[in-house]
Design an enzyme around this catalytic site. Structure first.
Site, PDB file in Angstrom:
ATOM      1  CG  ASP A  30      -1.588   1.196   1.564  1.00  0.00           C
ATOM      2  OD1 ASP A  30      -2.316   1.647   0.676  1.00  0.00           O
ATOM      3  OD2 ASP A  30      -1.424   1.766   2.667  1.00  0.00           O
ATOM      4  CG  ASP A  74      -1.837   7.700   0.747  1.00  0.00           C
ATOM      5  OD1 ASP A  74      -0.918   8.504   0.583  1.00  0.00           O
ATOM      6  OD2 ASP A  74      -2.802   7.591  -0.027  1.00  0.00           O
ATOM      7  CE  LYS A 129      -5.625  -0.240  -1.369  1.00  0.00           C
ATOM      8  NZ  LYS A 129      -4.362   0.110  -0.704  1.00  0.00           N
TER       9      LYS A 129
HETATM   10  P1  TMP Z   1      -3.819   4.100   0.353  1.00  0.00           P
HETATM   11  O1  TMP Z   1      -4.602   2.966  -0.249  1.00  0.00           O
HETATM   12  O2  TMP Z   1      -2.590   4.429  -0.465  1.00  0.00           O
HETATM   13  O3  TMP Z   1      -3.516   3.920   1.788  1.00  0.00           O
HETATM   14  O4  TMP Z   1      -4.746   5.437   0.231  1.00  0.00           O
HETATM   15  C1  TMP Z   1      -5.936   5.590   0.881  1.00  0.00           C
HETATM   16  C2  TMP Z   1      -5.933   6.645   1.953  1.00  0.00           C
HETATM   17  O5  TMP Z   1      -6.364   7.883   1.421  1.00  0.00           O
HETATM   18  C3  TMP Z   1      -6.921   6.298   3.051  1.00  0.00           C
HETATM   19  O6  TMP Z   1      -6.243   6.072   4.282  1.00  0.00           O
HETATM   20  C4  TMP Z   1      -7.808   7.512   3.174  1.00  0.00           C
HETATM   21  C5  TMP Z   1      -7.091   8.581   2.440  1.00  0.00           C
HETATM   22  N1  TMP Z   1      -7.964   9.623   1.834  1.00  0.00           N
HETATM   23  C6  TMP Z   1      -7.720  10.942   2.167  1.00  0.00           C
HETATM   24  O7  TMP Z   1      -6.808  11.238   2.948  1.00  0.00           O
HETATM   25  N2  TMP Z   1      -8.511  11.928   1.613  1.00  0.00           N
HETATM   26  C7  TMP Z   1      -9.534  11.661   0.740  1.00  0.00           C
HETATM   27  O8  TMP Z   1     -10.213  12.571   0.255  1.00  0.00           O
HETATM   28  C8  TMP Z   1      -9.775  10.280   0.414  1.00  0.00           C
HETATM   29  C9  TMP Z   1     -10.873   9.939  -0.532  1.00  0.00           C
HETATM   30  C10 TMP Z   1      -8.950   9.295   0.972  1.00  0.00           C
HETATM   31 MG    MG Z   2      -2.818   3.181   3.537  1.00  0.00          MG
END
Ligand code: TMP
Ligand code: MG
Length: 298
Positions: free
Chosen positions: A41, A43, A205
């Site tokens: 992943d 974030d 996913k």
């Molecule tokens: P990831 O799959 O790379 O972890 O990304 C998803 C993350 O994005 C999840 O933890 C929530 C975050 N997110 C935001 O911070 N702001 C937003 O507007 C959205 C839709 C998701």
């Molecule tokens: Mg994440």
């Protein structure tokens, strides 16, 4: 229990079944690094959750906090975050209950971003000026995988264009890296008009993986998987892997630790509690590629 990887004794490391971890690691190491693929992943897994007491941005937050977004829109995006993030991490709700709400969050956020007429040529500057931070040890992680020709799939419900720019600016967007994510679609003048393809959110996913059978088909000679995530939704990222032999799942538990620890221990093999580094995944990788010695003297 004495581990071949001393970092597994770090205070941030929790495991429900250390013997199982040891067995998986030994089996994967025996198979050799040419049978390994890594799925991660982005974030809050490859990027930090917090730095010097302050939350670090997700891909979406990098845009939300940027000069490309009007103040009015910033307010609306913040409201969405304040509404839906607590739902994302709420351990008292089931994934089934959260799923439609997550679709709602992503859809509303993407609609707001599209209204902002974001220009493609400004994305690199926005990322450069942001507080995006890869976890400590990221160079070793990316460079080691590249040097050993181990494929790295970054599977993110964030924004592909932003994520790519973060790793490009960090100098680690190597040829072994492939990204599945939400990509922006720009009109002929380079202005954001929509997001491409099927939406990837935090709890679909598995569906995203199954849409990309070609990728996993290419990697069918690599049935051993190291999976890195920070959400329970990340556990399905490897559902497209063909003829899987072993999978070792490492999960970062960044927030609401006490409420969520048991569910993380039940689903991830190794849980890293409030650990802002890639030290443990790197030690695992070095072990799996027979590089423990280099690691211990460097
Ligand atoms: P990831 O799959 O790379 O972890 O990304 C998803 C993350 O994005 C999840 O933890 C929530 C975050 N997110 C935001 O911070 N702001 C937003 O507007 C959205 C839709 C998701
Ligand atoms: Mg994440």
């Amino acid at each position: 229990m004495s581990f071949k990887i001393p970092e597994l004794n770090n205070p941030s490391v929790c495991m429900r079944d250390p013997q199982r971890v040891q067995d998986i690691l030994m089996s994967m190491q025996k198979s050799g690094s040419n049978t390994l693929q890594v799925i991660s992943d982005f974030d809050m897994t490859l990027t930090r959750f917090a730095y010097e007491g302050k939350r670090c941005p997700t891909c979406h937050n990098i845009l939300d906090n940027s000069k490309l977004i009007s103040n009015d829109c910033k307010e609306k995006l913040k409201e969405l975050l304040n509404t839906y993030y607590p739902i994302e991490i709420d351990s008292s709700r089931s994934i089934e209950e959260k799923l439609p709400l997550m679709v709602e969050w992503w859809t509303k956020a993407h609609d707001l971003l599209v209204e902002q007429r974001i220009r493609k040529d400004l994305l690199a500057t926005v990322v450069r000026e942001s507080e995006a931070r890869l976890r400590e040890g990221f160079q070793l992680f990316f460079n080691h995988l590249h040097e050993h020709s181990i494929p790295l799939l970054i599977f993110s419900a964030g924004i592909g264009d932003i994520l790519e720019e973060v790793i490009r600016q960090a100098g680690v967007f190597h040829s072994n890296v492939k990204v599945f994510s939400n990509y922006m679609d720009f009109d002929e003048s380079g202005v954001l008009k929509a997001f491409k393809g099927e939406l990837i959110h935090i709890y679909n996913k598995r569906e995203g993986a199954l849409l990309n059978t070609g990728h996993f088909q290419e990697l069918r000679t690599r049935p051993n998987v190291l999976l890195l995530g920070d959400s329970l939704g990340d556990l399905t990222m490897a559902d497209g892997v063909q003829d899987m032999e072993n999978i070792l799942k490492i999960g970062f538990l960044n927030d609401k630790v006490e409420e969520r620890k048991q569910s993380y221990l039940d689903s991830y093999d190794i849980v890293l509690v409030k650990d802002e580094t890639l030290e443990v995944p790197n030690a695992v990788l070095l072990y799996l590629t027979d590089c423990c010695l280099i690691y211990s003297i460097s």
